[in-house]
Motif scaffolding. Sequence first.
Motif, short mmCIF file in Angstrom:
data_model
loop_
_atom_site.label_atom_id
_atom_site.label_comp_id
_atom_site.label_asym_id
_atom_site.label_seq_id
_atom_site.Cartn_x
_atom_site.Cartn_y
_atom_site.Cartn_z
N ILE A 54 -11.83 -12.37 -45.63
CA ILE A 54 -10.82 -12.48 -46.67
C ILE A 54 -11.25 -13.57 -47.64
O ILE A 54 -11.62 -14.68 -47.23
N ALA A 55 -11.20 -13.29 -48.92
CA ALA A 55 -11.64 -14.24 -49.93
C ALA A 55 -10.69 -15.43 -50.01
O ALA A 55 -9.52 -15.35 -49.64
N ILE A 56 -11.21 -16.54 -50.52
CA ILE A 56 -10.40 -17.74 -50.71
C ILE A 56 -9.53 -17.56 -51.95
O ILE A 56 -10.02 -17.18 -53.02
N LEU B 246 2.30 -22.68 -45.93
CA LEU B 246 1.52 -23.46 -46.85
C LEU B 246 0.09 -22.97 -46.75
O LEU B 246 -0.28 -22.33 -45.76
N PRO B 247 -0.74 -23.24 -47.74
CA PRO B 247 -2.16 -22.89 -47.59
C PRO B 247 -2.75 -23.67 -46.41
O PRO B 247 -2.91 -24.88 -46.47
N ARG B 248 -3.04 -22.98 -45.33
CA ARG B 248 -3.42 -23.67 -44.10
C ARG B 248 -4.77 -24.35 -44.19
O ARG B 248 -5.10 -25.19 -43.36
N LEU B 249 -5.53 -24.00 -45.20
CA LEU B 249 -6.79 -24.70 -45.42
C LEU B 249 -6.56 -26.16 -45.79
O LEU B 249 -7.45 -27.00 -45.66
N PHE B 250 -5.35 -26.49 -46.25
CA PHE B 250 -5.02 -27.87 -46.58
C PHE B 250 -4.96 -28.77 -45.35
O PHE B 250 -5.12 -29.99 -45.47
N ILE B 251 -4.71 -28.20 -44.18
CA ILE B 251 -4.51 -29.03 -42.99
C ILE B 251 -5.81 -29.73 -42.59
O ILE B 251 -5.83 -30.97 -42.45
N LEU C 247 -20.66 -24.61 -45.52
CA LEU C 247 -19.40 -24.61 -46.27
C LEU C 247 -18.84 -23.20 -46.39
O LEU C 247 -17.65 -22.96 -46.11
N LEU C 248 -19.68 -22.24 -46.80
CA LEU C 248 -19.21 -20.86 -46.95
C LEU C 248 -18.81 -20.26 -45.61
O LEU C 248 -17.78 -19.58 -45.50
N LEU C 249 -19.60 -20.53 -44.58
CA LEU C 249 -19.27 -20.00 -43.26
C LEU C 249 -17.95 -20.57 -42.75
O LEU C 249 -17.11 -19.84 -42.21
N GLY C 250 -17.75 -21.89 -42.92
CA GLY C 250 -16.52 -22.50 -42.46
C GLY C 250 -15.29 -21.98 -43.19
O GLY C 250 -14.27 -21.67 -42.56
N LEU C 251 -15.38 -21.85 -44.51
CA LEU C 251 -14.23 -21.40 -45.29
C LEU C 251 -13.86 -19.96 -44.97
O LEU C 251 -12.69 -19.63 -44.75
N PHE C 252 -14.85 -19.09 -44.93
CA PHE C 252 -14.55 -17.66 -44.73
C PHE C 252 -14.19 -17.36 -43.27
O PHE C 252 -13.38 -16.48 -43.01
N TYR C 253 -14.77 -18.09 -42.33
CA TYR C 253 -14.35 -17.89 -40.95
C TYR C 253 -12.92 -18.40 -40.75
O TYR C 253 -12.15 -17.80 -39.99
N PHE C 254 -12.58 -19.49 -41.42
CA PHE C 254 -11.21 -19.99 -41.36
C PHE C 254 -10.24 -18.94 -41.88
O PHE C 254 -9.19 -18.69 -41.29
N ARG C 255 -10.56 -18.32 -43.02
CA ARG C 255 -9.69 -17.31 -43.59
C ARG C 255 -9.61 -16.06 -42.71
O ARG C 255 -8.55 -15.42 -42.62
N LYS C 256 -10.70 -15.73 -42.05
CA LYS C 256 -10.72 -14.54 -41.20
C LYS C 256 -9.81 -14.72 -39.99
O LYS C 256 -9.10 -13.79 -39.59
N THR C 257 -9.82 -15.89 -39.39
CA THR C 257 -9.04 -16.15 -38.18
C THR C 257 -7.66 -16.74 -38.47
O THR C 257 -6.89 -16.95 -37.54
#
Length: 318
Positions: free
Chosen positions: A60-62, A160-165, A300-310
């Motif tokens: 899933i895209a950011i 909330l955007p959980r990436l903020f945590i 960076l890309l792996l961390g962000l996109f894996y975070f969005r996937k899970t």
Amino acid sequence: MNSTQLLSASERSQKPGGERKKAVSGMSTLSSEVPASSVSLEEPAAPSQETCIRSRKGWIAIDWKELWRYRELMYFLVWRDVKVRYKQAVLGIAWAVLAPVIQVAIFTVIFGRNGKTVGGVPMSLYIFVAMIPWMFVSAAISQGGMSLVHQTHLLNKIYLPRLFIPSSAIGSALVDLVISFAIFFIWMACKGYAPSWQIVFVVPLILLTIFVSIGIASLLSALTVTYRDLRILIPFIAQIAMWVSFVPMNVDEAIPKHYQWLLAFNPLFGVFDAYRSAMFGLPWRPWHLVSSVLLSIVLLLLGLFYFRKTERRFADLA
């Protein structure tokens, strides 16, 4: 019964029907007299819009627009972490000064005895300049990696955007980074050592450190929610990463040069070594730095996109 009585009975039986006919005819006359403009007819309601929320498969895209829209929330989360960290501490914000100083003093006693220098640089400064970005990355590993586990109430109760945590843990560590650099320059002035003109490269190196830290924090925080074993392994990961990145020691003395190419697979070593080269004018390791930049982008890309996937499973697993 005579004819008169029969006639009266037939009249009584016909009278109600006649009255009903008169009433119906009167209503029709009344309705014809009402003007059409005074009659209001209800219009059919417009069909309501429905929003269907469906799970999506794959990566899933950011949503950068959403992150920008909630940017004030990011500021308050960072400020909250800074206040909570030092609120009930006896020395308060002074720990941001004492923590790097104590570690540098200990490592200097161990690895820099008898006034040892590296390329004319005092060992305390040599260790200190790499310890500053390392403490920032260490916060991303320990605090960012455990951020979702420690704040499950934010996952279950509100949106909330959980990436903020995990990113807020890095934002609070950025405050300590600025304080540590201030102490470093004071220490450098006390040693009578002037920085090199290449200090201008420190700013892009700080940005590179932030990118690799976001990638590490995002990846570890998503993994710790799914795999509980990482909650125990994270402290060991932080310690191992410090030693394999040669933060408190001189790599030329620890590893022969014909084996140093292996360090190109460690994205942290090239970043920390570049800080020393930019601050003191020591020889650069260009291949290690290029490798660190490429691996940091991948991380960076792996961390962000894996975070969005899970992310869709966080509320169920946390």
